[in-house]
Write a protein that holds these residues in place. Structure first.
Motif, PDB file in Angstrom:
ATOM      1  N   ARG A 274       0.841  -1.208   0.000  1.00  0.00           N
ATOM      2  CA  ARG A 274       0.000   0.000   0.000  1.00  0.00           C
ATOM      3  C   ARG A 274       0.871   1.251   0.000  1.00  0.00           C
ATOM      4  N   ASN A 275       1.952   1.224   0.756  1.00  0.00           N
ATOM      5  CA  ASN A 275       2.844   2.376   0.780  1.00  0.00           C
ATOM      6  C   ASN A 275       3.503   2.605  -0.577  1.00  0.00           C
ATOM      7  N   THR A 276       3.819   1.514  -1.275  1.00  0.00           N
ATOM      8  CA  THR A 276       4.395   1.649  -2.610  1.00  0.00           C
ATOM      9  C   THR A 276       3.390   2.292  -3.561  1.00  0.00           C
ATOM     10  N   VAL A 277       2.134   1.890  -3.457  1.00  0.00           N
ATOM     11  CA  VAL A 277       1.088   2.490  -4.287  1.00  0.00           C
ATOM     12  C   VAL A 277       0.976   3.982  -3.982  1.00  0.00           C
ATOM     13  N   ARG A 278       1.034   4.342  -2.721  1.00  0.00           N
ATOM     14  CA  ARG A 278       0.968   5.768  -2.365  1.00  0.00           C
ATOM     15  C   ARG A 278       2.138   6.542  -2.954  1.00  0.00           C
ATOM     16  N   ARG A 279       3.306   5.921  -2.968  1.00  0.00           N
ATOM     17  CA  ARG A 279       4.471   6.604  -3.549  1.00  0.00           C
ATOM     18  C   ARG A 279       4.313   6.754  -5.055  1.00  0.00           C
ATOM     19  N   ILE A 280       3.740   5.757  -5.702  1.00  0.00           N
ATOM     20  CA  ILE A 280       3.459   5.888  -7.136  1.00  0.00           C
ATOM     21  C   ILE A 280       2.534   7.073  -7.377  1.00  0.00           C
ATOM     22  N   GLU A 281       1.509   7.201  -6.549  1.00  0.00           N
ATOM     23  CA  GLU A 281       0.560   8.313  -6.680  1.00  0.00           C
ATOM     24  C   GLU A 281       1.207   9.650  -6.351  1.00  0.00           C
ATOM     25  N   ALA A 282       2.198   9.647  -5.457  1.00  0.00           N
ATOM     26  CA  ALA A 282       2.808  10.898  -5.013  1.00  0.00           C
ATOM     27  C   ALA A 282       3.915  11.382  -5.951  1.00  0.00           C
TER      28      ALA A 282
END
Length: 403
Positions: A274-282
């Protein structure tokens, strides 16, 4: 224009043949595995072939289950193969020699026959085996730390070396069970080691993997984290071996403990994903000006199902080359987000960060070209952005990476 090797870019290595060190490591590991198998075959008779069959059959399934932990950013196959072979070769043969010497010249002479075997199994074997298995993880930390982007990576490598070790060790246990008690005793041992606890060795070594992953992605704890991880691996291993002397009750208690640890590891991987997905979005939206990524493309990159659908679309409009290009794009985009994660934590050298970023963006641009050369029907827009904008459609105003 020089030909680009997508795999080399994604793995952060120099294109070309595998390095001499990798070839030498695989050769030594393979030789050690052959020697260990030869020893078993020499003393095992018919039980060797039965044990080998039962030990090897579940390995592909167990490896597939382990690899599912890291589908957003798979690890380099050559590193995974080396880790597995290290566990099946160097670690197994080294443990066989050192455990035998320790038993014959240390524990039995000091503690006597029965207690010496208990001390060797509970304290000596975990120390020796986890040190040997963990050595390859420490090697990755020293020589390939930039390849370890998070806890999932550390767990994947730990699982590979653990599965290699467990496979070879199970051959010995199954062989002895068959020779000593026939099919009945073999069934009991197989149920315990092959069905109830098939992930015991990967689970033990996972503690070392966590410590190594922390050290690779944080400025602090460079020594303490791996050492604590190794001690944790030895502790879990020692508890499991020691519990066998207390019968099924002791094994049951430790099994519940190990199961709780397994659940905790799965939770860690889920949170990290989930944190990796957030970084992709950020991080990826900041590259919108290059023409390589849009908000719609970011949404496609957020989940495994949407990525899979994108690959299907790519193959439908451009065949196998477009499908491979989509995979390259997705992995390069994920690596780019993880690169920024390293920079935020202060573990990315500025020059390396800049070169790595340019290489990943270049690969994304190269992958995108496969879709700009597709037939007109592909230009109607991908399913995640049918009306655009998308990096897989001709841009209105190409950025520095547009084509």
């Amino acid at each position: 224009m020089a030909r680009v090797d997508p795999k080399a870019v994604l793995e952060g290595r120099i294109p070309g043949r595998p390095p001499v060190a990798l070839i030498a490591g695989l050769t030594v590991s393979g030789f050690c595995a052959v020697v260990a198998l030869g020893i078993d075959a020499l003393y095992g008779g018919a039980g060797f072939w039965v044990g080998a069959l039962l030990a090897i059959i579940p390995i592909p399934l167990l490896i597939a289950l382990a690899l599912m932990l890291d589908r957003l950013e798979p690890e380099p196959p050559r590193a995974l193969v080396f880790s597995f072979m290290w566990g099946a070769g160097v670690a197994v043969l080294g443990a066989l020699v050192l455990n035998t010497l320790g038993l014959l010249y240390v524990t039995v002479p000091i503690f006597g026959e029965q207690k010496g075997h208990f001390v060797s199994a509970t304290f000596g074997a975990p120390l020796i085996e986890e040190s040997l298995k963990g050595a390859v993880l420490f090697g990755l930390l020293w020589f390939r730390r930039n390849e370890i982007d998070g806890f999932a990576d550390g767990l994947i490598y730990a699982a590979m070396v653990g599965l290699g070790f467990a496979m070879m060790e199970n051959i010995t246990y199954y062989m002895r069970a068959f020779d000593d008690g026939g099919a009945q005793q073999l069934t009991s041992v197989f149920v315990l080691r092959g069905l109830i606890a098939p992930l015991s060795h990967p689970l033990f070594t996972a503690m070392t993997g966590l410590g190594v992953a922390y050290a690779a992605t944080h400025r602090r704890g460079q020594v303490l984290a791996p050492v604590l991880g190794l001690l944790g691996a030895m502790l879990l291993h020692g508890l499991w071996n020691g519990a066998t002397t207390f019968g099924l009750g002791g094994l049951g208690v430790v099994y519940v403990l190990d199961f709780c640890v397994l659940v905790a590891l799965i939770v860690i991987v889920a949170v990290e994903r989930r944190n990796t997905v957030r970084r992709i979005e950020a991080y990826l939206p900041m590259y919108a000006g290059t023409g390589l990524v849009t908000p719609q493309d970011v949404r496609m990159l957020r989940s495994i199902p949407s990525r899979r659908a994108a690959r299907r679309w790519a193959r439908s409009v451009g065949g196998a080359p477009a499908g491979r290009a989509m995979v390259d794009y997705q992995l390069a985009a994920t690596e780019l987000a993880l690169l920024h994660k390293r920079a935020d934590r202060g573990v990315a050298e500025p020059h390396w960060f800049a070169a790595r970023r340019e290489a990943l963006l270049g690969l994304m641009a190269l992958a995108r070209q496969a879709f700009l050369r597709t037939p007109p029907q592909a230009r109607q827009g991908p399913p995640w952005a049918p009306d655009g904008p998308s990096g897989f459609l001709p841009p209105q105003a190409p950025g520095p990476y547009g084509v």
